[in-house]
Design a protein around this motif. Sequence first.
Motif, PDB file in Angstrom:
ATOM      1  N   ILE A  49       0.845  -1.191   0.000  1.00  0.00           N
ATOM      2  CA  ILE A  49       0.000   0.000   0.000  1.00  0.00           C
ATOM      3  C   ILE A  49       0.881   1.243   0.000  1.00  0.00           C
ATOM      4  CG2 ILE A  49      -1.729   1.298   1.280  1.00  0.00           C
ATOM      5  CD1 ILE A  49      -2.720  -1.364   2.407  1.00  0.00           C
ATOM      6  N   ASP A  50       1.720   1.364   1.021  1.00  0.00           N
ATOM      7  CA  ASP A  50       2.673   2.480   1.128  1.00  0.00           C
ATOM      8  C   ASP A  50       4.077   1.911   1.160  1.00  0.00           C
ATOM      9  OD1 ASP A  50       0.668   4.427   1.335  1.00  0.00           O
ATOM     10  OD2 ASP A  50       0.499   4.119   3.502  1.00  0.00           O
ATOM     11  N   PHE A  51       5.012   2.691   0.607  1.00  0.00           N
ATOM     12  CA  PHE A  51       6.386   2.219   0.489  1.00  0.00           C
ATOM     13  C   PHE A  51       7.323   3.415   0.516  1.00  0.00           C
ATOM     14  CE2 PHE A  51       9.813   1.333  -2.629  1.00  0.00           C
ATOM     15  CZ  PHE A  51      10.437   0.298  -1.973  1.00  0.00           C
ATOM     16  N   SER A  52       8.307   3.395   1.418  1.00  0.00           N
ATOM     17  CA  SER A  52       9.284   4.483   1.461  1.00  0.00           C
ATOM     18  C   SER A  52      10.645   3.925   1.857  1.00  0.00           C
ATOM     19  CB  SER A  52       8.858   5.576   2.440  1.00  0.00           C
ATOM     20  OG  SER A  52       8.896   5.086   3.754  1.00  0.00           O
ATOM     21  N   ILE A  53      11.684   4.585   1.360  1.00  0.00           N
ATOM     22  CA  ILE A  53      13.054   4.178   1.665  1.00  0.00           C
ATOM     23  C   ILE A  53      13.748   5.351   2.332  1.00  0.00           C
ATOM     24  CG2 ILE A  53      15.246   3.393   0.720  1.00  0.00           C
ATOM     25  CD1 ILE A  53      13.717   2.185  -1.619  1.00  0.00           C
ATOM     26  N   ASP A  54      14.323   5.100   3.504  1.00  0.00           N
ATOM     27  CA  ASP A  54      15.024   6.135   4.259  1.00  0.00           C
ATOM     28  C   ASP A  54      16.531   5.948   4.081  1.00  0.00           C
ATOM     29  OD1 ASP A  54      15.820   8.104   5.985  1.00  0.00           O
ATOM     30  OD2 ASP A  54      15.192   7.060   7.810  1.00  0.00           O
ATOM     31  N   PHE A  55      17.124   6.777   3.214  1.00  0.00           N
ATOM     32  CA  PHE A  55      18.553   6.691   2.929  1.00  0.00           C
ATOM     33  C   PHE A  55      19.394   7.473   3.942  1.00  0.00           C
ATOM     34  CE2 PHE A  55      16.984   5.523  -1.294  1.00  0.00           C
ATOM     35  CZ  PHE A  55      17.831   4.481  -1.616  1.00  0.00           C
ATOM     36  N   LYS A  56      18.758   8.150   4.894  1.00  0.00           N
ATOM     37  CA  LYS A  56      19.493   9.008   5.822  1.00  0.00           C
ATOM     38  C   LYS A  56      20.310   8.215   6.842  1.00  0.00           C
ATOM     39  CE  LYS A  56      16.133  12.674   5.420  1.00  0.00           C
ATOM     40  NZ  LYS A  56      15.001  13.333   6.049  1.00  0.00           N
ATOM     41  N   THR A  61      16.674   1.857   5.734  1.00  0.00           N
ATOM     42  CA  THR A  61      15.430   1.260   6.216  1.00  0.00           C
ATOM     43  C   THR A  61      14.346   1.408   5.165  1.00  0.00           C
ATOM     44  OG1 THR A  61      16.017   1.835   8.484  1.00  0.00           O
ATOM     45  CG2 THR A  61      13.730   1.265   8.073  1.00  0.00           C
ATOM     46  N   ILE A  62      13.719   0.296   4.846  1.00  0.00           N
ATOM     47  CA  ILE A  62      12.578   0.294   3.936  1.00  0.00           C
ATOM     48  C   ILE A  62      11.325   0.124   4.787  1.00  0.00           C
ATOM     49  CG2 ILE A  62      11.436  -0.869   2.026  1.00  0.00           C
ATOM     50  CD1 ILE A  62      14.179  -1.809   1.103  1.00  0.00           C
ATOM     51  N   GLY A  75       5.413  -2.691   8.261  1.00  0.00           N
ATOM     52  CA  GLY A  75       6.665  -3.363   8.582  1.00  0.00           C
ATOM     53  C   GLY A  75       7.835  -2.541   8.097  1.00  0.00           C
ATOM     54  N   ALA A  76       9.003  -2.963   8.488  1.00  0.00           N
ATOM     55  CA  ALA A  76      10.237  -2.297   8.076  1.00  0.00           C
ATOM     56  C   ALA A  76      11.316  -3.355   7.929  1.00  0.00           C
ATOM     57  CB  ALA A  76      10.660  -1.250   9.089  1.00  0.00           C
ATOM     58  N   GLN A  77      12.235  -3.080   7.046  1.00  0.00           N
ATOM     59  CA  GLN A  77      13.348  -3.990   6.841  1.00  0.00           C
ATOM     60  C   GLN A  77      14.602  -3.176   6.579  1.00  0.00           C
ATOM     61  OE1 GLN A  77      12.333  -7.317   4.439  1.00  0.00           O
ATOM     62  NE2 GLN A  77      14.436  -8.015   4.237  1.00  0.00           N
ATOM     63  N   GLU A  78      15.673  -3.514   7.280  1.00  0.00           N
ATOM     64  CA  GLU A  78      16.944  -2.836   7.086  1.00  0.00           C
ATOM     65  C   GLU A  78      17.733  -3.575   6.017  1.00  0.00           C
ATOM     66  OE1 GLU A  78      18.687  -2.896  10.963  1.00  0.00           O
ATOM     67  OE2 GLU A  78      17.504  -1.189  11.643  1.00  0.00           O
ATOM     68  N   VAL A  79      18.223  -2.827   5.032  1.00  0.00           N
ATOM     69  CA  VAL A  79      18.962  -3.426   3.925  1.00  0.00           C
ATOM     70  C   VAL A  79      20.206  -2.604   3.633  1.00  0.00           C
ATOM     71  CG1 VAL A  79      16.892  -4.422   2.868  1.00  0.00           C
ATOM     72  CG2 VAL A  79      17.634  -2.161   2.188  1.00  0.00           C
ATOM     73  N   ALA A  80      21.090  -3.174   2.848  1.00  0.00           N
ATOM     74  CA  ALA A  80      22.284  -2.460   2.407  1.00  0.00           C
ATOM     75  C   ALA A  80      21.887  -1.398   1.382  1.00  0.00           C
ATOM     76  CB  ALA A  80      23.280  -3.436   1.797  1.00  0.00           C
ATOM     77  N   ASN A 112      22.664 -11.043   3.369  1.00  0.00           N
ATOM     78  CA  ASN A 112      22.888 -10.220   4.549  1.00  0.00           C
ATOM     79  C   ASN A 112      21.748  -9.251   4.834  1.00  0.00           C
ATOM     80  OD1 ASN A 112      25.309 -11.438   5.004  1.00  0.00           O
ATOM     81  ND2 ASN A 112      26.506  -9.883   3.972  1.00  0.00           N
ATOM     82  N   SER A 113      20.903  -8.957   3.863  1.00  0.00           N
ATOM     83  CA  SER A 113      19.803  -8.018   4.065  1.00  0.00           C
ATOM     84  C   SER A 113      18.490  -8.706   4.413  1.00  0.00           C
ATOM     85  CB  SER A 113      19.610  -7.167   2.803  1.00  0.00           C
ATOM     86  OG  SER A 113      20.736  -6.356   2.597  1.00  0.00           O
ATOM     87  N   SER A 114      18.497 -10.012   4.565  1.00  0.00           N
ATOM     88  CA  SER A 114      17.253 -10.729   4.834  1.00  0.00           C
ATOM     89  C   SER A 114      16.842 -10.597   6.291  1.00  0.00           C
ATOM     90  CB  SER A 114      17.408 -12.209   4.476  1.00  0.00           C
ATOM     91  OG  SER A 114      18.276 -12.832   5.395  1.00  0.00           O
ATOM     92  N   LYS A 115      15.575 -10.862   6.543  1.00  0.00           N
ATOM     93  CA  LYS A 115      15.056 -10.810   7.913  1.00  0.00           C
ATOM     94  C   LYS A 115      15.674 -11.908   8.780  1.00  0.00           C
ATOM     95  CE  LYS A 115      11.609  -7.726   8.184  1.00  0.00           C
ATOM     96  NZ  LYS A 115      10.882  -7.143   9.255  1.00  0.00           N
ATOM     97  N   LEU A 116      15.972 -13.075   8.182  1.00  0.00           N
ATOM     98  CA  LEU A 116      16.603 -14.144   8.943  1.00  0.00           C
ATOM     99  C   LEU A 116      17.980 -13.729   9.440  1.00  0.00           C
ATOM    100  CD1 LEU A 116      15.690 -17.336   6.900  1.00  0.00           C
ATOM    101  CD2 LEU A 116      14.919 -16.711   9.165  1.00  0.00           C
ATOM    102  N   ASN A 117      18.751 -13.075   8.581  1.00  0.00           N
ATOM    103  CA  ASN A 117      20.077 -12.620   8.974  1.00  0.00           C
ATOM    104  C   ASN A 117      19.979 -11.572  10.080  1.00  0.00           C
ATOM    105  OD1 ASN A 117      22.935 -12.811   8.526  1.00  0.00           O
ATOM    106  ND2 ASN A 117      22.806 -10.737   7.698  1.00  0.00           N
TER     107      ASN A 117
END
Length: 163
Positions: A49-56, A61-62, A75-80, A112-117
């Motif tokens: 529905i909504d989607f944003s990426i915080d590059f700061k 964080t997505i 939800g949120a997910q931290e990625v490289a 390395n960016s997965s939720k399991l990791n």
Amino acid sequence: MEKIIRFIYKSALYLWLFICGTFFIYYYFLYIAHNGIVDIFSYAPTSVIDFSIDFKQQPVTINYSYKVNQKKYSGAQEVAVEVAEEIQNTEITILYNKTFPMISEIKDISGNSSKLNECIWKMGLTFIGFLFAFLILKFADHEKWIGVYARGEYKSRKQGEQK
């Protein structure tokens, strides 16, 4: 004054153990919910529905939200940074846990960016914190440190026994 310092000292140690233990258990169950050990739970795709990426901040964080059975979840997910730049221009799909719909992850993110990791790292950090507090509780000279904080003394209980 010494009784207050003793209470604060012991309370801080037990609180530290409780917090680290609680978060370890939380991330362990989250790891199981993301099928980290065996495939217990089934996941279903849904649209965003909504989607944003915080590059700061690092890692990036997505933040996303999705709808399951007329109920909105987020939800949120931290990625490289590289993964976030790759995802930025594509349409993403969210996989949600059918048993616990509030648990979700972004499809096609692995490594390395997965939720399991993320769960493994956080379980490891909380275990190290718990172990450190446990070792302090079991092996530290508590009377010495209470004396240092309460009376300003630097006298070990073991030094007194040697005399």
